[in-house]
Design an enzyme around this catalytic site. Structure first.
Site, PDB file in Angstrom:
ATOM      1  N   GLY A  61       0.794  -1.218   0.000  1.00 49.84           N
ATOM      2  CA  GLY A  61       0.000   0.000   0.000  1.00 49.84           C
ATOM      3  C   GLY A  61       0.825   1.266   0.000  1.00 49.84           C
ATOM      4  N   CYS A  62       2.140   1.126   0.046  1.00 53.30           N
ATOM      5  CA  CYS A  62       3.011   2.298   0.018  1.00 53.30           C
ATOM      6  C   CYS A  62       3.468   2.561  -1.412  1.00 53.30           C
ATOM      7  CB  CYS A  62       4.242   2.075   0.897  1.00 53.30           C
ATOM      8  SG  CYS A  62       3.860   1.991   2.651  1.00 53.30           S
ATOM      9  N   GLN A  63       3.499   3.831  -1.774  1.00 54.38           N
ATOM     10  CA  GLN A  63       3.973   4.226  -3.100  1.00 54.38           C
ATOM     11  C   GLN A  63       5.459   3.891  -3.247  1.00 54.38           C
ATOM     12  OE1 GLN A  63       3.449   8.395  -3.822  1.00 54.38           O
ATOM     13  NE2 GLN A  63       4.141   8.280  -5.930  1.00 54.38           N
ATOM     14  N   SER A  64       6.218   4.129  -2.199  1.00 55.65           N
ATOM     15  CA  SER A  64       7.640   3.812  -2.174  1.00 55.65           C
ATOM     16  C   SER A  64       7.812   2.444  -1.519  1.00 55.65           C
ATOM     17  CB  SER A  64       8.397   4.849  -1.357  1.00 55.65           C
ATOM     18  OG  SER A  64       8.145   6.130  -1.848  1.00 55.65           O
TER      19      SER A  64
END
Length: 146
Positions: A61-64
């Protein structure tokens, strides 16, 4: 003894860590200075070993890319974390300053709502805000399982 790469808290409780971070963050009047503060916090994270940068430690769920690793020691959970993005590493550092070195009960009793109350979630891009929420949720799940 807990060692690097796990974060050892400077404050005796999660509530005191939140209050301390709030006071430091709001010394700055504009968000560009606050972002710089957050980035500098990330640069102070203990080095995260490459051997722990595995798929099972990635926070979904993290962009990075964000890695979190818990360890239990003397009834407390300690966390190590890292990100491949500077601002996100800073957000990891903020969360770990609050949650690392706390009992599972204290972690579960401390929602990450302070990030929204500070306007931090709203100041981030939607994807970054979702990523912070995913990190906090992962920490809460570790505490629930402990």
């Amino acid at each position: 003894m807990i060692d690097s790469p796990f974060v050892i808290p400077d404050q005796p409780s999660a509530a005191e860590a939140i209050a301390h971070l709030h006071d430091e963050l709001f010394l700055f009047d504009d968000w560009m200075d606050r972002y710089q503060f957050i980035i500098e916090r990330g640069q102070c994270l203990p080095p995260y070993p490459d051997a722990l940068k595995t798929e099972d430690r990635l926070v979904p769920g993290c962009q990075s890319r964000v890695w979190l690793e818990p360890i239990r020691h003397e009834r407390k959970l300690y966390f190590a974390g890292a990100s491949d993005a500077a601002i996100v590493a800073g957000l990891v550092a903020l969360l770990l300053e609050v949650y690392s070195g706390r009992t599972p009960d204290e972690i579960r009793a401390t929602p990450a709502s302070f990030l929204k109350e500070w306007g931090l979630i709203g100041a981030l891009s939607g994807n970054r805000g979702n990523g912070v929420a995913a990190m906090a949720e992962r920490i809460q799940r570790f505490a629930a399982a402990a």
